[in-house]
Design an enzyme around this catalytic site. Structure first.
Site, mmCIF file in Angstrom:
data_model
loop_
_atom_site.group_PDB
_atom_site.id
_atom_site.type_symbol
_atom_site.label_atom_id
_atom_site.label_comp_id
_atom_site.label_asym_id
_atom_site.label_seq_id
_atom_site.Cartn_x
_atom_site.Cartn_y
_atom_site.Cartn_z
ATOM 1 N N ASP A 45 0.904 -1.089 0.108
ATOM 2 C CA ASP A 45 -0.216 -0.096 0.076
ATOM 3 C C ASP A 45 0.571 1.290 -0.229
ATOM 4 O OD1 ASP A 45 -1.752 2.061 0.299
ATOM 5 O OD2 ASP A 45 -2.725 0.852 2.599
ATOM 6 N N ILE A 46 1.180 2.331 -1.047
ATOM 7 C CA ILE A 46 1.910 3.371 -1.165
ATOM 8 C C ILE A 46 1.653 4.436 0.179
ATOM 9 C CG2 ILE A 46 0.381 4.500 -2.708
ATOM 10 C CD1 ILE A 46 2.828 5.440 -4.111
ATOM 11 N N ASN A 50 -6.694 12.501 -11.035
ATOM 12 C CA ASN A 50 -7.731 13.025 -12.877
ATOM 13 C C ASN A 50 -7.582 14.155 -12.815
ATOM 14 O OD1 ASN A 50 -9.848 14.306 -11.100
ATOM 15 N ND2 ASN A 50 -10.271 12.476 -10.157
ATOM 16 N N GLY A 53 -9.724 4.418 -5.728
ATOM 17 C CA GLY A 53 -8.488 3.387 -5.684
ATOM 18 C C GLY A 53 -7.082 4.084 -5.686
ATOM 19 N N VAL A 54 -5.997 4.266 -6.072
ATOM 20 C CA VAL A 54 -4.887 4.690 -5.133
ATOM 21 C C VAL A 54 -4.788 5.978 -4.291
ATOM 22 C CG1 VAL A 54 -3.420 5.900 -7.082
ATOM 23 C CG2 VAL A 54 -2.280 4.774 -4.975
ATOM 24 N N ASP A 55 -5.860 7.121 -5.632
ATOM 25 C CA ASP A 55 -6.327 8.451 -5.311
ATOM 26 C C ASP A 55 -7.294 8.319 -3.920
ATOM 27 O OD1 ASP A 55 -6.502 11.284 -5.898
ATOM 28 O OD2 ASP A 55 -7.186 11.336 -7.586
ATOM 29 N N THR A 59 -3.352 1.944 -14.847
ATOM 30 C CA THR A 59 -3.677 0.309 -15.237
ATOM 31 C C THR A 59 -5.079 -0.576 -13.707
ATOM 32 O OG1 THR A 59 -2.555 -0.511 -12.888
ATOM 33 C CG2 THR A 59 -1.079 -0.303 -15.517
ATOM 34 N N VAL A 66 -8.752 1.640 -13.114
ATOM 35 C CA VAL A 66 -9.633 2.469 -13.203
ATOM 36 C C VAL A 66 -9.751 2.387 -14.970
ATOM 37 C CG1 VAL A 66 -11.709 4.851 -12.774
ATOM 38 C CG2 VAL A 66 -10.682 3.907 -11.297
ATOM 39 N N TYR A 67 -8.548 3.456 -15.321
ATOM 40 C CA TYR A 67 -8.184 3.803 -16.942
ATOM 41 C C TYR A 67 -7.795 3.027 -17.531
ATOM 42 C CZ TYR A 67 -8.567 8.518 -15.888
ATOM 43 O OH TYR A 67 -8.657 10.201 -15.029
HETATM 44 N N1 APR Z 1 -0.892 1.958 -2.948
HETATM 45 C C1 APR Z 1 -1.289 1.308 -4.520
HETATM 46 N N2 APR Z 1 -1.436 1.020 -5.639
HETATM 47 C C2 APR Z 1 -3.128 1.085 -5.607
HETATM 48 C C3 APR Z 1 -3.865 1.847 -3.994
HETATM 49 C C4 APR Z 1 -2.423 1.683 -2.906
HETATM 50 N N3 APR Z 1 -3.076 2.375 -1.820
HETATM 51 N N4 APR Z 1 -4.344 1.512 -4.468
HETATM 52 C C5 APR Z 1 -5.371 0.837 -5.345
HETATM 53 N N5 APR Z 1 -4.233 0.572 -6.397
HETATM 54 C C6 APR Z 1 -3.830 0.181 -7.402
HETATM 55 C C7 APR Z 1 -4.923 0.011 -7.946
HETATM 56 O O1 APR Z 1 -4.682 -1.573 -8.319
HETATM 57 C C8 APR Z 1 -3.771 0.158 -9.605
HETATM 58 O O2 APR Z 1 -3.227 -0.949 -9.846
HETATM 59 O O3 APR Z 1 -3.034 1.456 -8.048
HETATM 60 C C9 APR Z 1 -2.802 1.131 -10.076
HETATM 61 C C10 APR Z 1 -4.090 2.547 -10.351
HETATM 62 O O4 APR Z 1 -5.480 2.679 -10.208
HETATM 63 P P1 APR Z 1 -6.212 3.475 -10.102
HETATM 64 O O5 APR Z 1 -6.190 4.202 -8.966
HETATM 65 O O6 APR Z 1 -7.413 3.286 -10.604
HETATM 66 O O7 APR Z 1 -5.734 4.950 -10.665
HETATM 67 P P2 APR Z 1 -5.785 4.734 -12.633
HETATM 68 O O8 APR Z 1 -6.022 4.209 -12.991
HETATM 69 O O9 APR Z 1 -5.106 6.035 -13.306
HETATM 70 O O10 APR Z 1 -7.338 6.012 -12.682
HETATM 71 C C11 APR Z 1 -7.675 6.794 -12.053
HETATM 72 O O11 APR Z 1 -8.955 7.096 -11.117
HETATM 73 O O12 APR Z 1 -9.201 7.620 -9.142
HETATM 74 C C12 APR Z 1 -9.558 7.421 -9.575
HETATM 75 O O13 APR Z 1 -8.763 10.144 -8.925
HETATM 76 C C13 APR Z 1 -8.553 8.901 -9.853
HETATM 77 O O14 APR Z 1 -10.255 9.174 -12.093
HETATM 78 C C14 APR Z 1 -8.673 9.255 -11.679
HETATM 79 C C15 APR Z 1 -8.806 7.179 -11.541
#
Ligand code: APR
Length: 189
Positions: free
Chosen positions: A17-18, A31, A39-41, A129, A131-132
């Site tokens: 977990d980052i 975004n 997700g990570v955001d 990788t 939601v996007y």
């Molecule tokens: N630590 C590390 N990696 C994580 C964590 C975490 N706590 N939570 C999720 N991830 C991973 C996901 O498994 C995925 O591999 O981060 C990667 C990126 O996934 P997303 O968070 O969905 O980001 P992205 O694909 O770039 O989409 C961005 O999603 O949450 C929204 O606001 C964000 O609209 C933007 C979109």
């Protein structure tokens, strides 16, 4: 897995977990509206607290958001870091609509922000990788090649850590790093 370059800079791959890994700056997969999300955001805003969104509100008021392929810096609230670098990766369509360049550009934007601040350590999630929808194998090649290129020729950051959510993503990045390490000779192990 740790990959050390001839100049002593290091690239590390971890599963986890980052929000739990102490570094100078944590990159976020944001975004272009900088409004937070899942997700990570979501994890970064939850763990960091409301100070991060207050700063993003000010940035949004000033410049209207953050274009795909770029990044903005805020402080990190209660996260174990000084900064969060909010990078906007591309939404994946077919891989032929500029996504590879935009993904590389989002990594470069964070590396530049870290360099300008003379930071030692920077962590990245696997941008785009989730939601996007970017296929992780393709995204890993671009992410790692872009970071390695920077580490080879810059003093900061000295260490980049990819914190990957789960073993599947970790293994994809490990395969990719082996492949790129072998392809680039001097710093291959
Ligand atoms: N630590 C590390 N990696 C994580 C964590 C975490 N706590 N939570 C999720 N991830 C991973 C996901 O498994 C995925 O591999 O981060 C990667 C990126 O996934 P997303 O968070 O969905 O980001 P992205 O694909 O770039 O989409 C961005 O999603 O949450 C929204 O606001 C964000 O609209 C933007 C979109």
């Amino acid at each position: 897995m740790v990959h050390e370059l001839p100049n002593g800079n290091r690239l590390q791959l971890l599963a986890g977990d980052i929000t739990k890994v102490p570094v100078d700056a944590i990159a976020n997969a944001a975004n272009s509206g900088l409004r937070g999300g899942g997700g990570v955001d979501g994890a970064i805003h939850r763990a960091g607290g409301p100070a991060i969104m207050s700063e993003l509100d000010a940035i949004r008021a000033r410049q209207g958001g953050c274009a795909t392929g770029s990044a903005v810096a805020t402080t990190a609230g209660s996260l174990p870091a000084k900064y969060v670098l909010h990078a906007v990766g591309p939404v994946y369509r077919d891989g032929k609509s500029g996504e590879p360049e935009l993904l590389a550009s989002s990594y470069r934007a964070c590396l530049r922000l870290a360099e300008e601040r003379a930071l030692d350590s920077l962590s990245f999630p696997s941008i785009s990788t989730g939601v996007y929808g970017y296929p992780v194998e393709d995204a890993a090649e671009i992410a790692l090649a872009t970071v390695l290129e920077h580490l080879r020729s810059h003093r900061h950051p000295r260490q980049v850590i990819f914190v990957l959510f789960g073993d599947e993503a970790l293994h994809a990045y490990e395969r990719s790093l082996r492949h790129l390490g072998a392809a680039h000779g001097p710093d291959a192990r």
